[in-house]
Design an enzyme around this catalytic site. Sequence first.
Site, PDB file in Angstrom:
ATOM      1  N   SER A 128      31.594 -33.709  -1.812  1.00 13.74           N
ATOM      2  CA  SER A 128      30.354 -32.999  -2.140  1.00 13.74           C
ATOM      3  C   SER A 128      30.579 -31.569  -2.617  1.00 13.74           C
ATOM      4  O   SER A 128      29.621 -30.929  -3.058  1.00 13.74           O
ATOM      5  CB  SER A 128      29.438 -32.968  -0.913  1.00 13.74           C
ATOM      6  OG  SER A 128      30.058 -32.279   0.164  1.00 13.74           O
ATOM      7  N   GLU A 175       0.827  -1.204   0.000  1.00  9.71           N
ATOM      8  CA  GLU A 175       0.000   0.000   0.000  1.00  9.71           C
ATOM      9  C   GLU A 175       0.864   1.258   0.000  1.00  9.71           C
ATOM     10  O   GLU A 175       0.612   2.202  -0.768  1.00  9.71           O
ATOM     11  CB  GLU A 175      -0.920   0.011   1.230  1.00  9.71           C
ATOM     12  CG  GLU A 175      -1.886  -1.165   1.290  1.00  9.71           C
ATOM     13  CD  GLU A 175      -1.339  -2.347   2.058  1.00  9.71           C
ATOM     14  OE1 GLU A 175      -2.141  -3.055   2.686  1.00  9.71           O
ATOM     15  OE2 GLU A 175      -0.090  -2.566   2.037  1.00  9.71           O
TER      16      GLU A 175
END
Length: 350
Positions: A173, A54
Site C-alpha cells: 500500500s 471580529e
Amino acid sequence: METSRATAAMRLSLELARRGVRGSNPLVGAVIIDSAGTILGTGHHRGAGTAHAEADALNRLGTLEKDIARNATMVVNLEPCNHTGRTGPCTGAIIDSGIGNVIFASDDGGTKSGGGAQTLRAAGVNVSNGLLRSEATELNHRWFAARNQGRPFTTLHLAQTLDGRIAAKDGSSQWITSPASLFHAHQVRARVGAIVVGTGTVLADDPRLNARNEHGEPFEHQPRRVVMGLREIPVDAALKADGNYEQVRTRDPHEVLALIASRGIGHVLLEGGASIATAFLAADLVDEIFLYQAPIFLGAGRSSIGDMGIETLAQARTFRLDPLDGEAVRILGPDTLTHLEPAPAGTGRT
C-alpha cells in the site's frame, strides 16, 4: 441601516468565513461597515489559535474615530464569543473598539462561548440577530452537531485508487498516492489535536503518525496518537517513540471520541484502515472528508470502506462538495483531492 446593505455585508461575511479551515472552531467572517454601508474592514478566522474573525477585522482596520466607531456596524455570521480561550473574547474587542452596532446571523449557544449578545447589549452596543440565519447555520452545521454531542470535530482521511482500493491484493500500500498528497495530509495532521488509527494499521504498517514538513522534519505541533482496538501494540512500535500516544481498548467510535474530548481535544483526524472509516461513517460521526485519489486501478485488494449495513440506496450516507477558499477539488501532483462534508438533512445530493 437599510436591510439590503446589511444583507450584502452578511453575504460577504459568509464568503470570508469559507476562507478558513474546518476544525475545533467554526467558520466565521466579519465585515465592518459605516452608516452608509461602505466597507471599512474585513476579517476571517483561520483556525484554532489564530485571531477570531471580529478581532482580525479590527486589527486590520486599526483605531476608529469615536463618532465613526459609534455609527459603524460589525456584521458577522456567528454571535461574537464571550469567553477567553487561546484568544480573548470577541465581545471585549468589539466593546473596546467603540463600535456601536452588531448584526449577527446565528446564535452561538455554547455554555462557555455563548452569551455574547447579552454582554454587548449591557455595554450599550445595539445588537440584532437572525439575518441570513439559515445560510449561516448550514455553513457550520457539522460543527454545531459535534459541539452539541460533546465530541470533537472529526475529519476522515481517505487515500485510495480510482476503484476505491487502499492496498493491492498482496497487501502492498505504500505509496498509493503521491508525495504532494502525502505532504497535504501532513499539513492536516499539523492542525488537529489527535490522530486515530486501529490496531490493525499499527501492526501492518508500523506508522509514526507524526506531522512532517516537505523536508521530512517535524512540525512544531504534533497531534496525540490514539490507537483504538483490543490487540496489543508492540513495545517497539514507532508511534511509541515518545509519550504522546495512548490506546483505547474499544471498537466503539463513540467511546473513543468521548475519551479524546475528555482530554480537551476539539479536532480529530481518522487515519485508520477500512474498519475505522466504516465504523465512524456508519455512526454518522464523520464531519468532513479529505479524499485523495491516485489515477490508478487495482481491480482487487482492500477497499477503503467496508459494509456499513446499508441495504438500499435510500439509506446511503450522503456527502456533498465542500468548497473552502473557493475550491472543493484540487490537483495534487498526479492525484486529485476532494473535500466533502455530510449533506444537511433534507438537502439531498447537491
